[in-house]
Design an enzyme around this catalytic site. Structure first.
Site, PDB file in Angstrom:
ATOM      1  N   ARG A  10       2.713  -9.961  10.755  1.00  0.00           N
ATOM      2  CA  ARG A  10       4.004  -9.263  10.904  1.00  0.00           C
ATOM      3  C   ARG A  10       5.148 -10.158  10.429  1.00  0.00           C
ATOM      4  O   ARG A  10       6.251  -9.683  10.169  1.00  0.00           O
ATOM      5  CB  ARG A  10       4.281  -8.882  12.372  1.00  0.00           C
ATOM      6  CG  ARG A  10       3.335  -7.890  13.037  1.00  0.00           C
ATOM      7  CD  ARG A  10       3.033  -6.681  12.199  1.00  0.00           C
ATOM      8  NE  ARG A  10       1.851  -6.900  11.391  1.00  0.00           N
ATOM      9  CZ  ARG A  10       1.538  -6.188  10.310  1.00  0.00           C
ATOM     10  NH1 ARG A  10       2.346  -5.243   9.889  1.00  0.00           N
ATOM     11  NH2 ARG A  10       0.437  -6.434   9.626  1.00  0.00           N
ATOM     12  N   ASP A  56      -3.959   7.588   4.685  1.00  0.00           N
ATOM     13  CA  ASP A  56      -3.468   6.241   4.975  1.00  0.00           C
ATOM     14  C   ASP A  56      -4.093   5.747   6.278  1.00  0.00           C
ATOM     15  O   ASP A  56      -4.477   6.542   7.133  1.00  0.00           O
ATOM     16  CB  ASP A  56      -1.943   6.279   5.090  1.00  0.00           C
ATOM     17  CG  ASP A  56      -1.325   4.893   5.086  1.00  0.00           C
ATOM     18  OD1 ASP A  56      -2.035   3.912   4.792  1.00  0.00           O
ATOM     19  OD2 ASP A  56      -0.114   4.782   5.379  1.00  0.00           O
ATOM     20  N   GLU A  57      -4.161   4.436   6.448  1.00  0.00           N
ATOM     21  CA  GLU A  57      -4.690   3.806   7.666  1.00  0.00           C
ATOM     22  C   GLU A  57      -6.059   4.377   8.046  1.00  0.00           C
ATOM     23  O   GLU A  57      -6.330   4.712   9.200  1.00  0.00           O
ATOM     24  CB  GLU A  57      -3.698   3.995   8.839  1.00  0.00           C
ATOM     25  CG  GLU A  57      -2.296   3.520   8.569  1.00  0.00           C
ATOM     26  CD  GLU A  57      -2.168   2.000   8.510  1.00  0.00           C
ATOM     27  OE1 GLU A  57      -3.185   1.314   8.632  1.00  0.00           O
ATOM     28  OE2 GLU A  57      -1.048   1.512   8.323  1.00  0.00           O
ATOM     29  N   GLN A  93      -7.314  -4.827   9.887  1.00  0.00           N
ATOM     30  CA  GLN A  93      -6.249  -4.379  10.777  1.00  0.00           C
ATOM     31  C   GLN A  93      -6.692  -3.187  11.630  1.00  0.00           C
ATOM     32  O   GLN A  93      -5.863  -2.408  12.100  1.00  0.00           O
ATOM     33  CB  GLN A  93      -5.004  -4.023   9.974  1.00  0.00           C
ATOM     34  CG  GLN A  93      -4.415  -5.210   9.229  1.00  0.00           C
ATOM     35  CD  GLN A  93      -3.112  -4.879   8.529  1.00  0.00           C
ATOM     36  OE1 GLN A  93      -2.101  -4.576   9.159  1.00  0.00           O
ATOM     37  NE2 GLN A  93      -3.123  -4.926   7.202  1.00  0.00           N
ATOM     38  N   LYS A 152       0.816  -1.208   0.000  1.00  0.00           N
ATOM     39  CA  LYS A 152       0.000   0.000   0.000  1.00  0.00           C
ATOM     40  C   LYS A 152       0.853   1.263   0.000  1.00  0.00           C
ATOM     41  O   LYS A 152       0.456   2.271  -0.595  1.00  0.00           O
ATOM     42  CB  LYS A 152      -0.955   0.016   1.193  1.00  0.00           C
ATOM     43  CG  LYS A 152      -0.330   0.260   2.551  1.00  0.00           C
ATOM     44  CD  LYS A 152      -1.396   0.289   3.631  1.00  0.00           C
ATOM     45  CE  LYS A 152      -0.793   0.458   5.013  1.00  0.00           C
ATOM     46  NZ  LYS A 152      -0.159   1.756   5.217  1.00  0.00           N
ATOM     47  N   THR A 153       2.027   1.215   0.618  1.00  0.00           N
ATOM     48  CA  THR A 153       2.894   2.399   0.612  1.00  0.00           C
ATOM     49  C   THR A 153       3.351   2.715  -0.807  1.00  0.00           C
ATOM     50  O   THR A 153       3.418   3.872  -1.212  1.00  0.00           O
ATOM     51  CB  THR A 153       4.123   2.172   1.521  1.00  0.00           C
ATOM     52  OG1 THR A 153       3.668   1.866   2.841  1.00  0.00           O
ATOM     53  CG2 THR A 153       4.993   3.410   1.559  1.00  0.00           C
TER      54      THR A 153
END
Length: 773
Positions: free
Chosen positions: A613, A224-225, A255, A32-33
């Site tokens: 993770r 973002d997020e 998430q 996504k970044t």
């Protein structure tokens, strides 16, 4: 535009769709970044002015890295002109420009959590309230929740439900503390972190011309997020995007783990309702983890009802099966993890930083730390005491803040007599009383009201000298660069000399920390020249930067140490090898989540975050007994272990706790986990077989469930004394009201509303509820 060729089809579609509202659902490890970075680069290549792009990121560090990557894609210096950073940093920047409209100085101070608690502690003391009832952390949380929901002190007082909750908990003065807290912040020319969003909302609400200005300025918004936004953040984004609706939100509902901080998963789930003509993109290819880890995570998160359906997949290798380790106690669990890391690291020539240990609560770190220390494995704890929270650092930063804003009450109180200059506690109390009587700041009292202050002439002279020193610093603030000013203050105040004179090991460490701070300011001055048009930034610029640092911004990735952190702190990070410890019912998932579906689903999302993770290898561990609150508790494995598809997991022969059997550990013998982490200590879950070997005896320090004192029926709530409508007190949750009682003794359950934590369902024989007459 060959940079677009570096994207997969789903990523490219999200990058190229630039007009109108869109939502990018980005599964864990799906890049996504890269999509955010390339989308901004694509906008600029299409001719959009970078000054018209607002990008809100998770950390300031992420924003800096994204700007660097955008510069490489588009070339030149245009990336510097993008408005990019966290909600708090971006809107602090806007508030400094527009501060006068809110009657604040443009150089207002930003109080961090420690400053906020210090101020609240003073207010509770001045109001002569019981500091055990009005615990600073609780009061701070209550006020923070109000601000994040845009509830002013006046609205707080007029809200019957909120005031009723406070009355039920016996804390009726919180609203008065809230009033006084806000007043003191205003008099000090200061805002806390929540104010940066609250005041932005006020600014956009009460000044249409300001809203118009920034709606036209920010023609393209990227968030973002988005699943982690709260009500206050949601409203800001909605208002700014209302004119052009070129809004792109990126996130993953799977998430969303910050509900306890006010994050509202409904913001992302209801995006389609806010923008009916939106375009949805799903990034489902995971580039981080093995097929086993991805599939296992999918099998768990699939149990949640509230979600945007997607199927994350990967082309990576199958990888190792997920192991489960069972230990007798939390200390044995720590030893297993430490030994396993030691063996794996040495056998495979791995670095320490390849490993991370994740846990549900900070208290679990103790056993891990002790075990790692015993075999000399270096480690670091995320979320421990920040460098900027150390006393000597806060002392010097207080001088810097006071120089920029002399009305900063917390900074003035911190350094007015440090290093010691003969201005004692009694004098400070007299100054505080004089300020309260005259509705002025402490600085105004010592600057202009010394003649009316009831102190001796010697003390007045010391106060006058202090004022002169701070004013002299202020006079040089704009003529000296950040480092020169910082070094001058450190020397002139005597703080450097004070620490240098202390030759104890602690004193030397404090002196070295001050030197490190000055080194950091020097680096800030040199590395941020492009941001300030080639001129060295001033100390005020550094103060803004350091006030808005997040934990993630401060982590040093170069240290070769095993990482220990809560799962919440791990979000956004990745490690080759991950240990998720304490996989036990009532710990993970938390006991507080077991009576509410939405809370249990957030716990499951938290486990999903933990699993994802890991890049190569995941190990889950649980203990059969664990000390909590000073009492030995017997444990059973977490339901989340059972929710993993059996084909992706290796576990001990039997997952349920053997304590429930009458004969010792039961029919399943204990297979001690050695340091090798040999998979022969595990069996596939679908191949569980009862071995023929005899069961070992129970260690003398462990007891069967029926013998555990803390759940003895002797301590149970007396039957018949708890009925619907009763007022009760719980040892942990405080006062509450019984809403309903169901079932028959000894298995009666009560549904109780506690103002501190909300609605909980409790088994009466264990709950120890005390009726309130």
């Amino acid at each position: 535009m060959d940079y677009l060729d570096q994207l997969n089809p789903a990523q490219r579609a999200a990058v190229e769709h630039t007009e109108g509202p869109c939502m990018v659902i980005a599964g864990a490890g799906s890049g996504k970044t890269r999509v955010l970075t390339y989308r901004i680069a694509h906008l600029i290549n299409k001719g959009v002015d970078p000054f018209n792009i607002l990008s809100l990121t998770f950390t300031n560090k992420a924003a800096r890295e994204m700007k660097e990557r955008i510069s490489k894609v588009i070339g030149g210096t245009e990336a510097r002109n993008i408005w990019m950073g966290t909600f708090h940093s971006i809107f602090a920047r806007i508030l400094r420009v527009e501060a006068e409209k809110l009657n604040y100085p443009s150089n207002f101070s930003i109080y961090d959590s420690a400053d906020s608690k210090s101020l609240l502690k003073s207010i509770v003391k001045e109001m002569a309230l019981d500091d055990k009832l009005y615990k600073v952390g609780f009061v701070q949380s209550r006020i923070s929740k109000a601000k994040n929901n845009l509830i002013s002190p006046k609205a707080y007082r007029e809200n019957a439900e909120i005031m009723g909750d406070d009355e039920m908990s016996g804390r009726t003065k919180i609203v008065e503390i809230y009033y006084e807290y806000n007043l003191r912040l205003f008099k000090s020319g200061a805002m806390d972190f929540d104010d940066l969003l609250y005041k932005t909302n006020v600014l956009l609400r009460d000044f249409p011309e300001v809203l118009h200005k920034y709606q036209h300025k920010f023609k393209y918004l990227l968030v973002d997020e988005y699943q982690d936004t709260n009500f206050s953040q949601y409203l800001i984004v909605k208002k700014l995007a209302a004119l052009n609706e070129n809004l792109c939100v990126v996130g993953d509902d799977a998430q969303s783990i910050y509900g306890f901080r006010g994050a509202n998963i409904q913001n992302i789930l209801n995006f389609k309702n806010d923008y009916p003509d939106y375009k949805l993109f799903k990034l489902e290819q995971n580039y981080r983890s093995t097929k086993t880890i991805v599939a296992a995570a999918n099998s768990v998160i699939g149990k949640n009802r509230d979600q945007i359906k997607k199927k994350v997949w990967t082309d990576n290798v199958d990888g190792d099966i997920i192991r489960v380790s069972r230990s007798l106690s939390d200390n044995e669990e720590g030893l297993f993890v430490a030994n396993d890391i030691f063996t794996d690291r040495n056998n495979n020539q791995l670095s320490n930083k390849s490993f991370a240990i994740l846990y549900r609560t900070n208290s679990q770190s103790r056993a891990m730390e002790e075990a790692l220390r015993k075999i000399n494995i270096p480690y670091r704890i995320y979320g421990g005491q920040s460098f900027y929270q150390r006393k000597e650092i806060k002392d010097l930063l207080a001088y810097y803040r006071l120089t920029a804003n002399p009305k900063d009450e917390e900074s003035l109180k911190r350094v007015i007599n440090y290093p010691a200059r003969g201005i004692g506690k009694t004098t400070l109390e007299k100054i505080t009383i004089a300020a309260a009587e005259n509705q002025s700041s402490l600085w105004e009292v010592i600057s202009y009201g010394l003649n009316t202050l009831q102190v001796n002439s010697g003390t007045k002279q010391k106060l006058a000298d202090f004022v002169t020193m701070i004013r002299s610093f202020g006079a040089q603030l704009q003529s000296l660069d950040a480092f020169s000013m910082a070094e001058h203050i450190a020397k002139s105040t005597g703080l450097l000399r004070e620490l240098y004179a202390d030759k104890t090991p602690e004193g030397l460490t404090r002196f070295e920390n001050i030197q490190e701070l000055l080194n950091g300011i020097k680096e800030f001055s040199e590395s941020n020249l492009p941001e300030f048009n080639g001129e060295k930034p001033h100390l005020t610029d550094f103060l803004v930067d350091v006030a808005l640092l997040t934990d993630a911004d401060q982590n040093d990735d170069d240290d070769d140490k095993v990482s220990l952190m809560t799962i919440h702190a791990s979000k956004g990070l990745e490690f080759p090898h991950v240990y998720i410890v304490g996989m036990e019912e009532n710990l993970f998932p938390s006991q507080l989540s077991l009576s509410d579906r939405s809370e249990l689903e957030e716990e499951r999302r938290l486990f999903y975050v933990a699993l994802t993770r890991a890049e190569k290898k995941t190990t889950l561990t649980y203990a059969l007994s664990r000390y909590r609150y000073g009492t030995l508790n017997h444990s059973e494995p977490s339901r989340f272990i059972e929710e993993i598809d059996p084909q992706f997991i290796e576990a001990p022969e039997k997952l349920e706790t053997p304590f429930e059997r009458d004969s010792g550990f039961g029919a399943t013998p204990w297979k001690g986990m050695g340091s090798s982490g040999d998979s022969r200590n595990f069996q596939r879950k679908e191949k569980y077989e009862r071995p023929a070997s005899p069961a070992p005896t129970v260690p003398p320090n462990l007891k069967r469930v029926s013998q555990v004192p803390n759940i003895s029926t002797a301590n149970a709530t007396a039957a018949g004394t708890i009925v619907a409508g009763s007022q009760v007190v719980h040892a942990k949750f405080g006062k509450g009201k019984v809403l309903n009682v169901e079932g028959e003794s000894p298995n009666e359950k009560a549904t109780v509303f506690f103002p501190s934590v909300g609605q909980k369902q409790l088994l009466l024989k264990f709950a120890k509820l005390t009726p309130v007459a």
